[in-house]
Design a protein around this motif. Structure first.
Motif, short mmCIF file in Angstrom:
data_model
loop_
_atom_site.label_atom_id
_atom_site.label_comp_id
_atom_site.label_asym_id
_atom_site.label_seq_id
_atom_site.Cartn_x
_atom_site.Cartn_y
_atom_site.Cartn_z
N GLY A 115 0.99 -1.16 -0.04
CA GLY A 115 -0.11 0.10 0.09
C GLY A 115 0.82 1.34 0.14
N LEU A 116 0.25 2.49 0.47
CA LEU A 116 0.94 3.30 0.37
C LEU A 116 2.38 3.87 1.25
N THR A 117 2.05 2.91 2.38
CA THR A 117 3.35 2.57 3.42
C THR A 117 4.38 2.17 2.53
N GLU A 118 4.08 1.09 2.12
CA GLU A 118 5.15 0.16 1.48
C GLU A 118 5.84 1.01 0.25
N PHE A 119 4.83 1.56 -0.40
CA PHE A 119 5.58 2.65 -1.69
C PHE A 119 6.34 3.64 -1.25
N LEU A 120 6.34 4.12 -0.03
CA LEU A 120 6.96 5.23 0.65
C LEU A 120 8.37 4.62 1.04
N VAL A 121 7.98 3.50 1.58
CA VAL A 121 9.38 3.01 2.27
C VAL A 121 10.34 2.18 1.27
N ASP A 122 9.69 1.50 0.17
CA ASP A 122 10.78 0.67 -0.75
C ASP A 122 10.48 1.47 -1.92
N SER A 123 11.76 1.85 -2.37
CA SER A 123 11.62 2.68 -3.68
C SER A 123 11.45 1.88 -4.81
N SER A 124 11.68 0.60 -4.78
CA SER A 124 11.71 -0.39 -5.73
C SER A 124 10.25 -0.57 -6.27
N ILE A 125 9.24 -0.55 -5.48
CA ILE A 125 7.93 -0.58 -5.62
C ILE A 125 7.08 0.45 -6.37
N THR A 126 6.64 -0.08 -7.60
CA THR A 126 6.18 1.32 -8.36
C THR A 126 4.53 1.26 -8.27
N THR A 127 4.04 2.36 -8.79
CA THR A 127 2.67 2.69 -8.52
C THR A 127 1.93 1.55 -9.06
N ASN A 128 2.16 0.81 -9.90
CA ASN A 128 1.26 -0.15 -10.66
C ASN A 128 1.16 -1.33 -9.55
N GLN A 129 2.10 -1.27 -8.67
CA GLN A 129 2.13 -2.45 -7.69
C GLN A 129 1.39 -2.37 -6.55
N VAL A 130 1.07 -1.08 -6.12
CA VAL A 130 0.29 -0.58 -5.15
C VAL A 130 -1.25 -0.20 -5.38
N ILE A 131 -1.50 0.26 -6.51
CA ILE A 131 -2.68 0.57 -7.04
C ILE A 131 -3.55 -0.62 -8.01
N ASN A 132 -4.76 -0.91 -7.33
CA ASN A 132 -5.49 -1.87 -7.85
C ASN A 132 -7.00 -1.55 -8.12
N SER A 133 -7.53 -2.07 -9.00
CA SER A 133 -8.91 -1.71 -9.64
C SER A 133 -9.89 -2.66 -8.72
N TYR A 134 -11.10 -2.01 -8.40
CA TYR A 134 -12.11 -2.82 -7.64
C TYR A 134 -13.41 -2.33 -8.36
N LYS A 135 -14.28 -3.30 -8.21
CA LYS A 135 -15.69 -2.93 -8.62
C LYS A 135 -16.50 -3.00 -7.21
N ILE A 136 -16.88 -1.87 -7.10
CA ILE A 136 -17.59 -1.65 -5.92
C ILE A 136 -19.07 -1.35 -6.22
N ASN A 137 -19.95 -1.77 -5.85
CA ASN A 137 -21.27 -1.78 -6.27
C ASN A 137 -21.50 -1.40 -7.68
N GLU A 138 -20.74 -2.08 -8.56
CA GLU A 138 -20.74 -1.98 -9.88
C GLU A 138 -20.13 -0.75 -10.48
N ILE A 139 -19.51 -0.09 -9.86
CA ILE A 139 -18.69 1.14 -10.15
C ILE A 139 -17.13 0.64 -10.15
N GLU A 140 -16.54 0.84 -11.33
CA GLU A 140 -15.10 0.67 -11.23
C GLU A 140 -14.29 1.81 -10.92
N ILE A 141 -13.32 1.60 -10.17
CA ILE A 141 -12.39 2.46 -9.29
C ILE A 141 -11.38 2.09 -8.87
N ASP A 142 -10.13 2.88 -8.86
CA ASP A 142 -8.94 2.22 -8.64
C ASP A 142 -8.57 2.98 -7.37
N VAL A 143 -7.98 2.05 -6.35
CA VAL A 143 -7.74 2.34 -4.87
C VAL A 143 -6.35 1.87 -4.64
#
Length: 786
Positions: A637-665
């Motif tokens: 998540g955000l904590t891991e992204f800030l701690v580990d510089s090797s982690i990219t945004t694509n590795q911490v951002i996930n797409s979800y379908k919440i109540n049939e609405i597409e959203i990235d979190v």
């Protein structure tokens, strides 16, 4: 800023709680019913009297004192004073003693106890063996339970301890104030068995004081001498008896006062009569001594007699002095040696002297005739000379004797005149003193006669003394209960029923220091835009909106989205314009809830939206969406992204379908030990630079701004800030922090939102609801015909 008075809003403040008003009103009406049911009714008795004005009636007592200047003459009776006399403690105590109002006897009833009045009508007679002085100043309560025709139980309290004794009719029973004797007042006691009676004894002065405060006395009109007397009591006959006895006691007191005044006046008159009689006797003795000492009978007649006698004396004195002068003149004529003619016609009183003088003059005439023809040697002439000498000597002796006699007479007359003059000179003083004595005698005689007359009048007034009050209407009653009045009671309790919730709501609003809706927020902030209000969710409502949602919650967030876009377009922010931070002052104001629903609302329009959980101290997004993250890898998540510089945004951002609405979190990740230091790293800038370019909107859920510095540390990456408050939770005093950070520009583009607002407190639209939402039928509308 001056607050305008809004009557409609004030009324609506109370109408929102109409259920409590109705419930309280019903409860108090029920209380009124029970009060009317179990409160003993009171009845009114009234009487009318007229004060008798004594000004037109002769009152010897007052006349005497007024004539003597002892009391002022009053023009009219002061009605107010007589009212105070009627309500005086002395008269009221007399009423209580005459009617025995300090003693009360009751029979127990199903709802109300029945009082016996007069007390001698009670089936049992209570007699105290102690002195009346002790009984009239004591207080005692006891109950009687008739067991049989000869026995009874008596219960009373001593030092808060209940004493139960068995007693016998006709035998003494001890009590806290001495021995009492209870005897039946009815021939048949069978009907009284198992009947409970109550007896109450109170001090006479306290009962009199209670009736003084209960009896109402008013003038019939402003200048009227008629008084209306009124009294409320549970027993009609008692109220009537009190009023009639009160008037009777007042009249008896007035008669006693007048009789005492007449007696005192008569006694005073008798003392004055005796004193004046004594003074009058002394004056009579003084007059007698004065007249006896001055040998007077009638000063006026004697003064006239003195004047007449003095006139006669002066006249006799003048005659005597004339005679004395004639005699001296004759004597002077005889003193010459030659023979000269002497006066013979001067009118001496002594006739013999006149005869001698005539004879002397006759012989002298003969001698003078003879001398014309003869000489003095002639024997005839010598003889004539001898005769003349003898006559002259005789005349001279007679004159001397007459002169002595007349001189004695003159001296006597002068002495008599002197005495008369002295008496005449003493007359004015005697007259003045006599008149003084007679005047004093007349005054005392008139006062003596006046007091004798008034004594007779005072004696008559003792018999004919009249009371001060004339009874116009004796005490009577309509026998209709005047208290408690059902209409007034119900109305009063209904008003109280409305007043209780009204007071509670008023005090709650008076002591309220929290915001409740958009209007409250507008009064606190006049330079920050308010996006809208989020309604309070009922139990069972969904916390997250759905696709094509038409609920009130969804419409609220649509309004917030629209208002935010409008403000966003007007600000022209160059960097991070699509990044919106969501923060609040303190924890629990609904930041995560608002962040997720705002992101879902925008995503529902087809926009690419990223929801960032930047509150790495207390993550709340993951618990809210954990049901939809079961099949996702949530290690980073955000904590891991800030701690580990090797982690990219694509590795911490996930797409979800919440109540049939597409959203990235982008979730918060693990809670770090140094959250503030992590948020200060360069990786945070890298994150926002990437996501602001890849997404249409970036919604960032941050930590409370006042509690920690996390939000302020990354506020530079926010194009806009949605500042959240919560109705009935956020205190107005706490909002001073929001005012300060806005004044210092610590948060970019602050926009306010009110969360958890009750639908009844919505600033706008609450009355009308939302367009297209199902209509809620009221209780009465359900019964209307289609």
């Amino acid at each position: 800023m001056k607050k305008n008075f809004d009557l409609k809003k004030i009324i609506n403040t109370y109408l929102k709680h109409w259920k409590w008003f109705v419930l309280s009103g019903i409860m108090f009406i029920a209380l009124a019913f029970f009060k009317l049911r179990y409160t003993a009714p009171e009845y009114n008795a009234y009487a009318k009297i007229m004060l008798v004005d004594d000004n037109g009636v002769s009152n010897p007592a007052e006349e005497v004192l007024q004539d003597l200047g002892k009391i002022p003459n009053k023009d009219s009776k002061k009605v107010e004073d007589e009212i105070e006399v009627l309500k005086s403690r002395k008269i009221m105590e007399g009423v209580v003693k005459r009617l025995g109002l300090n003693k009360a006897f009751f029979a127990q009833g199903r709802i109300h106890n029945t009082e016996y009045f007069p007390i001698y009508k009670a089936p049992l007679k209570i007699s105290f063996l102690e002195s009346d002085t002790l009984v009239n100043s004591s207080s005692l309560d006891f109950s009687l339970n008739v067991i049989s025709e000869t026995e009874f139980d008596i219960i009373y309290l001593v030092d808060q301890q209940e004493i139960n004794k068995k007693g016998y009719f006709g035998k003494n029973v001890s009590s806290p104030i001495g021995e009492i004797l209870i005897t039946p007042n009815a021939n048949n006691l069978t009907s009284l068995i198992n009947q409970i009676f109550y007896f109450r004894l109170r001090p006479v002065n306290s009962v009199a004081e209670a009736y003084r405060n209960s009896v109402e006395i008013k003038q019939a009109s402003e200048f009227s001498m008629v008084l209306n007397l009124s009294l409320n009591d549970r027993v009609v006959e008692k109220a009537k008896a009190v009023l009639d006895t009160l008037v009777d006691e007042y009249n008896l007191t007035s008669i006693e006062e007048k009789s005492a005044k007449s007696n005192n006046t008569a006694e005073f008159i008798n003392k004055r009569i005796n004193l004046i009689a004594s003074d009058l006797g002394e004056v009579d003795d003084e007059i007698e001594q004065f007249k006896t000492g001055n040998k007077l009978t009638d000063i006026s007649s004697e003064a006239s007699l003195y004047l007449q006698s003095n006139a006669q004396t002066e006249q006799s004195l003048a005659v005597a002095r004339t005679e004395y002068s004639k005699i001296n003149f004759m004597k002077n004529q005889l003193d010459v040696d030659s023979f000269e003619r002497i006066p013979g016609n001067i009118g001496l009183a002594n006739g013999s002297l006149n005869t001698i003088a005539s004879k002397y003059n006759e012989l002298l005439d003969n001698r003078n005739r003879l001398l014309k023809s003869s000489n003095e040697k002639n024997p005839i002439i010598v003889n004539l000379d001898q005769q003349l000498i003898a006559l002259k000597s005789s005349l001279q002796n007679g004159l001397n004797n007459s002169a002595e006699t007349v001189a004695l007479q003159i001296k006597s007359l002068e002495n008599q005149s002197s005495k008369l003059n002295s008496k005449i000179y003493a007359v004015p003083g005697q007259v003045r003193k006599s008149r003084d004595i007679e005047r004093e005698q007349g005054i005392k005689e008139s006062l003596y006669l006046y007091l004798l007359q008034k004594r007779e009048e005072a004696t008559i007034s003792l018999i004919s003394t009249s009371p001060n009050a004339k009874i116009v209407d004796s005490a009577h009653s309509t026998y209709l209960a005047v208290s408690p009045n059902p209409t007034i009671t119900y109305f009063t309790f209904f008003i109280l029923g409305l007043g209780v919730p009204f007071g509670i709501v008023y005090l709650r609003d008076l002591l309220d220091n929290k915001i409740h809706n958009k209007e409250d927020l507008q009064r606190e902030f006049n330079n920050i835009s308010i996006l809208g209000e989020i309604p309070k969710l009922n139990r069972g409502d969904r916390g997250l909106i759905k696709k094509n949602d038409r609920s009130i919650l969804s419409e609220s967030f649509r309004i917030i989205r629209t208002n935010a876009d409008y403000i966003r377009k007007g600000r022209n922010v160059k960097d991070y314009d699509n990044v919106i931070f969501v923060t609040s002052t303190i924890n629990g104001e609904g930041k995560s809830f608002c962040s997720m629903n705002t992101a879902l609302t925008i995503a529902n329009t087809g926009k690419k939206v990223l929801l960032v959980g930047a509150d790495i101290r207390n993550p709340q997004i993951f618990p809210a969406i954990k049901d939809v993250t079961k099949n996702k890898n949530q290690k980073n998540g955000l904590t891991e992204f800030l701690v580990d510089s090797s982690i990219t945004t694509n590795q911490v951002i996930n797409s979800y379908k919440i109540n049939e609405i597409e959203i990235d979190v982008l979730l918060s990740g693990k809670v770090p030990p140094n959250p503030a230091e992590l948020l200060m790293s360069d990786r945070i800038k890298e994150l926002f630079d990437i996501v602001s370019n890849e997404y249409d909107y970036v919604i960032v859920d941050t930590a409370p701004a006042m509690l920690v510095t996390d939000t302020l540390l990354i506020s530079q990456y926010a194009g806009h800030t949605m500042y959240l408050t919560r109705a009935d939770y956020t205190e107005k005093e706490v909002l001073n922090f929001a005012k300060e950070i806005h004044a210092d520009n610590k948060l970019n583009g602050m926009m306010l939102v009110v969360n958890d607002v009750k639908q009844s407190n919505f600033g706008y639209g609450a009355k009308y609801g939302y367009y297209g939402a199902p209509e809620k039928k009221g209780f009465f509308k359900k019964f209307k015909k289609a």
